[in-house]
Scaffold this motif. Structure first.
Motif, PDB file in Angstrom:
ATOM      1  N   GLN A  36       0.823  -1.207   0.000  1.00  0.00           N
ATOM      2  CA  GLN A  36       0.000   0.000   0.000  1.00  0.00           C
ATOM      3  C   GLN A  36       0.856   1.256   0.000  1.00  0.00           C
ATOM      4  N   GLY A  37       1.900   1.270   0.838  1.00  0.00           N
ATOM      5  CA  GLY A  37       2.770   2.444   0.902  1.00  0.00           C
ATOM      6  C   GLY A  37       3.499   2.701  -0.392  1.00  0.00           C
ATOM      7  N   ARG A  38       3.991   1.636  -1.022  1.00  0.00           N
ATOM      8  CA  ARG A  38       4.693   1.803  -2.297  1.00  0.00           C
ATOM      9  C   ARG A  38       3.742   2.298  -3.377  1.00  0.00           C
ATOM     10  N   ALA A  39       2.514   1.780  -3.393  1.00  0.00           N
ATOM     11  CA  ALA A  39       1.545   2.195  -4.407  1.00  0.00           C
ATOM     12  C   ALA A  39       1.227   3.678  -4.285  1.00  0.00           C
ATOM     13  N   VAL A  40       1.022   4.149  -3.060  1.00  0.00           N
ATOM     14  CA  VAL A  40       0.708   5.567  -2.852  1.00  0.00           C
ATOM     15  C   VAL A  40       1.897   6.440  -3.238  1.00  0.00           C
ATOM     16  N   ALA A  41       3.114   6.040  -2.852  1.00  0.00           N
ATOM     17  CA  ALA A  41       4.303   6.830  -3.173  1.00  0.00           C
ATOM     18  C   ALA A  41       4.508   6.928  -4.676  1.00  0.00           C
ATOM     19  N   LEU A  42       4.376   5.822  -5.385  1.00  0.00           N
ATOM     20  CA  LEU A  42       4.551   5.834  -6.838  1.00  0.00           C
ATOM     21  C   LEU A  42       3.432   6.617  -7.519  1.00  0.00           C
ATOM     22  N   ALA A  43       2.229   6.549  -6.978  1.00  0.00           N
ATOM     23  CA  ALA A  43       1.119   7.312  -7.555  1.00  0.00           C
ATOM     24  C   ALA A  43       1.403   8.802  -7.503  1.00  0.00           C
ATOM     25  N   PHE A  44       1.892   9.288  -6.376  1.00  0.00           N
ATOM     26  CA  PHE A  44       2.166  10.713  -6.259  1.00  0.00           C
ATOM     27  C   PHE A  44       3.413  11.114  -7.033  1.00  0.00           C
ATOM     28  N   LEU A  45       4.340  10.188  -7.209  1.00  0.00           N
ATOM     29  CA  LEU A  45       5.497  10.485  -8.056  1.00  0.00           C
ATOM     30  C   LEU A  45       5.048  10.700  -9.499  1.00  0.00           C
ATOM     31  N   CYS A  46       4.174   9.818  -9.993  1.00  0.00           N
ATOM     32  CA  CYS A  46       3.636   9.987 -11.352  1.00  0.00           C
ATOM     33  C   CYS A  46       2.790  11.244 -11.451  1.00  0.00           C
ATOM     34  N   LEU A  47       1.999  11.517 -10.424  1.00  0.00           N
ATOM     35  CA  LEU A  47       1.138  12.699 -10.437  1.00  0.00           C
ATOM     36  C   LEU A  47       1.960  13.977 -10.448  1.00  0.00           C
ATOM     37  N   ALA A  48       3.042  14.012  -9.680  1.00  0.00           N
ATOM     38  CA  ALA A  48       3.906  15.193  -9.669  1.00  0.00           C
ATOM     39  C   ALA A  48       4.576  15.394 -11.023  1.00  0.00           C
ATOM     40  N   THR A  49       5.007  14.293 -11.655  1.00  0.00           N
ATOM     41  CA  THR A  49       5.615  14.387 -12.989  1.00  0.00           C
ATOM     42  C   THR A  49       4.626  14.954 -13.991  1.00  0.00           C
ATOM     43  N   SER A  50       3.400  14.430 -13.969  1.00  0.00           N
ATOM     44  CA  SER A  50       2.373  14.905 -14.894  1.00  0.00           C
ATOM     45  C   SER A  50       2.013  16.368 -14.626  1.00  0.00           C
ATOM     46  N   ALA A  51       1.866  16.708 -13.336  1.00  0.00           N
ATOM     47  CA  ALA A  51       1.502  18.084 -12.986  1.00  0.00           C
ATOM     48  C   ALA A  51       2.588  19.078 -13.381  1.00  0.00           C
ATOM     49  N   THR A  52       3.837  18.641 -13.367  1.00  0.00           N
ATOM     50  CA  THR A  52       4.938  19.526 -13.768  1.00  0.00           C
ATOM     51  C   THR A  52       4.967  19.724 -15.278  1.00  0.00           C
ATOM     52  N   ILE A  53       4.834  18.618 -16.014  1.00  0.00           N
ATOM     53  CA  ILE A  53       4.938  18.696 -17.468  1.00  0.00           C
ATOM     54  C   ILE A  53       3.714  19.370 -18.082  1.00  0.00           C
ATOM     55  N   VAL A  54       2.563  19.285 -17.410  1.00  0.00           N
ATOM     56  CA  VAL A  54       1.359  19.875 -17.985  1.00  0.00           C
ATOM     57  C   VAL A  54       1.429  21.406 -18.009  1.00  0.00           C
ATOM     58  N   VAL A  55       2.326  21.984 -17.217  1.00  0.00           N
ATOM     59  CA  VAL A  55       2.525  23.434 -17.265  1.00  0.00           C
ATOM     60  C   VAL A  55       3.056  23.802 -18.652  1.00  0.00           C
ATOM     61  N   ARG A  56       2.400  24.717 -19.304  1.00  0.00           N
ATOM     62  CA  ARG A  56       2.696  25.008 -20.706  1.00  0.00           C
ATOM     63  C   ARG A  56       4.153  25.375 -20.936  1.00  0.00           C
ATOM     64  N   GLN A  57       4.700  26.229 -20.078  1.00  0.00           N
ATOM     65  CA  GLN A  57       6.088  26.649 -20.270  1.00  0.00           C
ATOM     66  C   GLN A  57       7.053  25.468 -20.155  1.00  0.00           C
ATOM     67  N   VAL A  58       6.797  24.594 -19.199  1.00  0.00           N
ATOM     68  CA  VAL A  58       7.664  23.424 -19.023  1.00  0.00           C
ATOM     69  C   VAL A  58       7.524  22.484 -20.210  1.00  0.00           C
ATOM     70  N   ARG A  59       6.299  22.295 -20.685  1.00  0.00           N
ATOM     71  CA  ARG A  59       6.061  21.376 -21.796  1.00  0.00           C
ATOM     72  C   ARG A  59       6.762  21.866 -23.066  1.00  0.00           C
TER      73      ARG A  59
END
Length: 389
Positions: A36-59
């Motif tokens: 459970q802990g690994r699943a939550v940690a990896l989920a937020f790692l993917c979410l942070a990556t997506s949230a960063t790249i979705v910013v237009r300037q970063v993309r």
């Protein structure tokens, strides 16, 4: 390749990204060994990556730096699906539906293969970023986005269905709040997926002329997306807050157990295990606390074995006469007698009397035992019990 330029982010966006990545890196660092802990940690790692790249300037900057048009879109989409998959995995594990985890992983792998294949086919240009805007009617564009959105919709819908009974039947507390926020986040992402469906179908099949802009649609879509991400992150922060509070509580308990541990291991040094690794070398607080509780219980059993059944019964009578009714008082009194008694050639038969089901309950029991051990009434009863009957 176009020359790479620096990325200029709004102050608010930069601050949010710093907080998100700080939380994610901390969550990954302190994640336990549980699935459970690994699943939550990896989920937020993917979410942070997506949230960063979705910013237009970063993309845009990422595309220019790598030299592959719209590669950032593919990375962001795959990261989002990965976050949903890991959150779904968490829900499946909590709900004891482990057999569906492999099915979800196989479906996700198939979706990624289709998306990559369509991504390679669709026309893309560094000077015209976002192929969904410039080529909405291309078959590869339609297939890419429909597959992506469908997978996301199924994932968040399944997550909402799984989380609903979990938070409804959970006792009041932070965990219920965290599950409820995750559930609301999934509902918001369902709305976002519906808006994206409308865009792809309406523009892809020519129901809406290319280039037509709808401000209301854009606002609803962005609101649904950011609200969903915000609720999911808040749910994760609530869970992280629970972990932080529990860690601080364990640290305080670990330090408060030191006098009891020191007194017992001086009397029974053989119970001390090999020294754990240093804090900076991976010696976690949980491991240290677990070792300390084990050593205290081992010493307690050894010392209690020095006390005969008759002496134990006499100590119970002395406590009753003193009006001490605390359940752990007799155990503490026997332990105090054992500390003052020499090792027995034939120890009395003893057994572990801890009813704790987890480390936190065991910590509470040992702290209560430590208080009783130093109670003047218990100390006096132990002194009287040392007198021959």
């Amino acid at each position: 390749m176009t020359r790479f330029s620096s990325v200029e982010l709004p102050g608010v966006v930069f601050a949010v990204l710093v907080v998100v990545w700080g939380f994610v890196l901390f969550r990954v660092r302190v994640v336990g060994r549980s699935p459970q802990g690994r699943a939550v940690a990896l989920a937020f790692l993917c979410l942070a990556t997506s949230a960063t790249i979705v910013v237009r300037q970063v993309r845009y900057a990422l595309d220019q730096f790598i030299g592959v048009p719209d590669l950032a879109i593919l990375i962001a989409n795959v990261s989002t699906l990965g976050a949903i998959a890991f959150l779904l995995r968490f829900g499946l594990i909590v709900g004891s539906n482990v057999r569906f985890v492999r099915v979800a992983n196989a479906v996700l792998a198939g979706v990624v293969v289709v998306m990559v294949a369509m991504f390679l086919i669709v026309p893309r240009d560094l000077n015209s970023p976002d192929f969904a805007y410039w080529h909405p009617t291309h078959p590869a564009t339609i297939i890419y986005h429909l597959v992506n959105i469908t997978c996301m919709f199924v994932g968040v819908a399944a997550g909402a269905v799984l989380l609903h009974p979990l938070w409804r039947h959970q006792a009041r507390g932070p965990l219920r709040v965290a599950l409820f926020l995750l559930w609301l986040g999934f509902l918001s992402l369902i709305v976002y997926a519906g808006c994206r469906y409308w865009y792809v179908i309406a523009y892809g099949f020519g129901f809406v002329p290319q280039g037509t802009q709808y401000r209301t649609y854009g606002r609803i879509t962005e609101l649904a997306m950011f609200l969903g991400v915000l609720l999911v992150v808040l749910g994760g922060l609530t869970q992280a807050g629970m972990s932080a509070v529990r860690w601080m509580r364990r640290l305080r308990g670990y330090r408060r157990l030191r006098p009891l541990w020191t007194e017992l291991v001086e009397a029974v040094p053989t119970v001390v295990l090999q020294h754990p690794p240093r804090w900076f070398a991976g010696g976690s607080l949980e491991l240290r606390l677990y070792r300390r509780t084990v050593e205290i219980r081992d010493a307690q059993l050894e010392l209690a074995g020095r006390v005969s059944p008759d002496t134990r019964a006499y100590a119970g009578m002395n406590l009753e006469e003193a009006g001490v009714t605390e359940p752990l008082a007799l155990d503490a009194c026997v332990l105090r007698i054992g500390l003052a008694s020499p090792p027995a050639l034939h120890p009395a038969e003893t057994s572990a009397w801890s009813a704790a089901s987890n480390l936190d309950d065991e910590l509470d029991d040992l702290l209560a035992l430590n208080r009783q051990l130093r109670d003047p009434a218990v100390v006096a009863a132990a002194q009287r019990s040392l007198t021959p009957l």
